[in-house]
Design an enzyme around this catalytic site. Structure first.
Site, PDB file in Angstrom:
ATOM      1  N   CYS A  40      84.482  19.699  28.006  1.00  0.00           N
ATOM      2  CA  CYS A  40      83.548  18.769  28.623  1.00  0.00           C
ATOM      3  C   CYS A  40      82.300  18.636  27.755  1.00  0.00           C
ATOM      4  CB  CYS A  40      83.186  19.332  29.991  1.00  0.00           C
ATOM      5  SG  CYS A  40      81.817  18.538  30.816  1.00  0.00           S
TER       6      CYS A  40
ATOM      7  N   CYS B 136      70.447  24.658  50.092  1.00  0.00           N
ATOM      8  CA  CYS B 136      71.754  24.781  50.731  1.00  0.00           C
ATOM      9  C   CYS B 136      71.642  24.508  52.231  1.00  0.00           C
ATOM     10  CB  CYS B 136      72.327  26.190  50.514  1.00  0.00           C
ATOM     11  SG  CYS B 136      73.067  26.408  48.889  1.00  0.00           S
TER      12      CYS B 136
ATOM     13  N   CYS C 266      75.089  29.195  47.263  1.00  0.00           N
ATOM     14  CA  CYS C 266      74.841  30.438  48.014  1.00  0.00           C
ATOM     15  C   CYS C 266      74.888  30.224  49.512  1.00  0.00           C
ATOM     16  CB  CYS C 266      73.502  31.056  47.592  1.00  0.00           C
ATOM     17  SG  CYS C 266      72.042  30.280  48.343  1.00  0.00           S
TER      18      CYS C 266
ATOM     19  N   GLY D 223      75.021   9.038  32.129  1.00  0.00           N
ATOM     20  CA  GLY D 223      75.169   9.768  30.866  1.00  0.00           C
ATOM     21  C   GLY D 223      74.055  10.788  30.694  1.00  0.00           C
TER      22      GLY D 223
ATOM     23  N   GLU E 262      81.592  -1.362  25.108  1.00  0.00           N
ATOM     24  CA  GLU E 262      82.053  -0.239  24.293  1.00  0.00           C
ATOM     25  C   GLU E 262      82.315  -0.718  22.867  1.00  0.00           C
ATOM     26  OE1 GLU E 262      82.728   3.171  24.381  1.00  0.00           O
ATOM     27  OE2 GLU E 262      83.375   2.740  22.343  1.00  0.00           O
TER      28      GLU E 262
ATOM     29  N   HIS F 274      84.896  24.964  32.498  1.00  0.00           N
ATOM     30  CA  HIS F 274      84.705  24.875  33.961  1.00  0.00           C
ATOM     31  C   HIS F 274      85.633  23.854  34.608  1.00  0.00           C
ATOM     32  CE1 HIS F 274      81.960  22.011  32.036  1.00  0.00           C
ATOM     33  NE2 HIS F 274      82.300  21.224  33.038  1.00  0.00           N
TER      34      HIS F 274
ATOM     35  N   HIS G 238      77.185  20.701  24.770  1.00  0.00           N
ATOM     36  CA  HIS G 238      75.739  20.947  24.859  1.00  0.00           C
ATOM     37  C   HIS G 238      75.451  22.445  24.745  1.00  0.00           C
ATOM     38  CE1 HIS G 238      74.198  16.946  25.800  1.00  0.00           C
ATOM     39  NE2 HIS G 238      75.272  16.761  26.554  1.00  0.00           N
TER      40      HIS G 238
ATOM     41  N   THR H 122      79.408  19.144  28.647  1.00  0.00           N
ATOM     42  CA  THR H 122      78.567  20.309  28.944  1.00  0.00           C
ATOM     43  C   THR H 122      78.891  21.469  28.005  1.00  0.00           C
ATOM     44  OG1 THR H 122      78.342  19.660  31.240  1.00  0.00           O
ATOM     45  CG2 THR H 122      77.962  21.979  30.765  1.00  0.00           C
TER      46      THR H 122
HETATM   47 ZN   LIG Z   1      82.557  19.075  33.013  1.00  0.00          ZN
HETATM   48 ZN   LIG Z   2      71.752  27.984  47.775  1.00  0.00          ZN
END
Ligand SMILES: [Zn+2]
Ligand SMILES: [Zn+2]
Length: 343
Positions: A37, A97, A91, A261, A194, A61, A42, A39
């Site tokens: 990915c 959360c 959490c 992006g 594109e 991931h 990066h 990420t």
């Molecule tokens: Zn990803």
């Molecule tokens: Zn949390």
């Protein structure tokens, strides 16, 4: 087990480590497919992205596989189940959360970012993050569920109504998913901007009404020729300041610009507030994948979303670093790692 361990910027090593043991509420997954990915890139480049990483860590991931062991308190899964994961574990107790904004959790655990992930033969995961794959879903498709889930959160925020005209900027994997999701959300016409011809061809195959080369064609003219005179939504998937500014330029009155992006953290864009005023624009961005994993999987299993055409190659762990390092290789499309693949 074999795993690719990230030690710091430009330092990834394939090592033999012992396979982890599942805790009471965890399952052990034999990884069959793990997507590479943006990420991961990066992180490999040492940039701050969506997640903080403290090396040494096994990245990856976006993965799926088979459950080979379960903890004593695991209820919904059995050994042999085909599954994928939602890597972001919230959490449930912090203010965000408890206000239902789980993706801003202050103690988020991310598989493949804050804790070990799927660029390894095995990974332990909390059962709360595990999802069954449908009967029609391959491991490669299952590995695509996380990016699809991220796109779904973004498309939800766009508020596309049936009949809208939508422009997608950038025909990489994310742009090609967004274009399909915009159609599924009811867009009457979708245009893809594109510069790479092969990606424009893919865009047409995946349902775009018009694909435009923004470097060599007059975008506004081409849009007008295609009858797209009131673009209500522009989804920016290239992550460049120039294309983000273009998105604000192209969107029509009352329009929404989705800045999907990911830019470099210190990137800046210039926008004329007068344009926002004149067109009553809404600018939005979308962060990760809160509670959209199940829908992503259902969509993939239904066959209504093509997540496979943009996968260019499955590779072993040894070839992972080359893909992370080399943008030319990555330009080919989406890569999937199969950690058990022997060269
Ligand atoms: Zn990803
Ligand atoms: Zn949390």
């Amino acid at each position: 087990m074999k795993s690719a361990v990230f030690y710091g910027r430009h330092d990834l090593r394939v090592e033999d480590t012992s396979a982890p043991k599942p805790g009471p509420k965890e399952v052990l997954i034999q990884v069959k497919a793990c997507g590479i990915c943006g990420t991961d890139i990066h992180i490999y480049e040492g940039d701050k992205g969506a997640a903080e990483v403290t090396p040494p860590t096994i990245l990856g991931h976006e993965f799926s596989g088979i459950i080979t062991e379960i903890g004593c308190d695991v209820q919904n899964f059995e050994v042999g189940d085909r599954v994928c994961i939602d890597p972001n574990h919230y959490c449930g107790e912090c203010d965000f959360c408890r206000s239902g904004e789980v993706h801003f959790c202050e103690r988020m655990v991310g598989y493949g970012t804050t804790v070990n992930g799927g660029f390894a033969e095995y990974c332990v995961v909390e059962q709360s993050q595990v999802y069954h794959l449908g009967d029609h879903t391959s491991f490669e498709q299952g590995a695509m569920a996380e990016p699809v889930a991220c796109c779904l959160h973004g498309i939800d925020m766009c508020g596309i109504e049936p009949g809208y005209q939508v422009v997608v900027i950038g025909g990489g994997m994310i742009g090609l998913l967004m274009l399909q999701l915009a159609k599924l959300a009811g867009a009457a016409k979708v245009a893809l901007l594109e510069p790479v011809e092969k990606k424009r061809e893919m865009g047409m195959k995946l349902g775009a009404d018009v694909c435009i080369d923004p470097l060599n064609e007059n975008v506004k003219e081409r849009l007008a020729d295609a009858g797209m005179t009131w673009v209500r939504t522009v989804i920016e998937c290239a992550g460049l300041p120039s294309t983000m500014e273009q998105a604000v330029e192209l969107v029509g009155k009352k329009g929404t610009v989705m800045l999907f992006g990911l830019t470099k953290p210190d990137a800046e864009i210039s926008i004329k507030p007068f344009q926002i005023f004149q067109k009553e624009l809404t600018l939005k961005a979308s962060f990760i994948n809160p509670c959209t994993q199940q829908r992503a999987l259902q969509l993939i299993d239904s066959g209504r979303l093509d997540v496979e055409s943009m996968v260019c190659k499955t590779i072993g762990l040894e070839d992972l670093e080359e893909v992370l390092r080399n943008p030319k290789v990555r330009a080919e499309g989406k890569y999937i790692v199969n950690p058990g693949m022997i060269k």
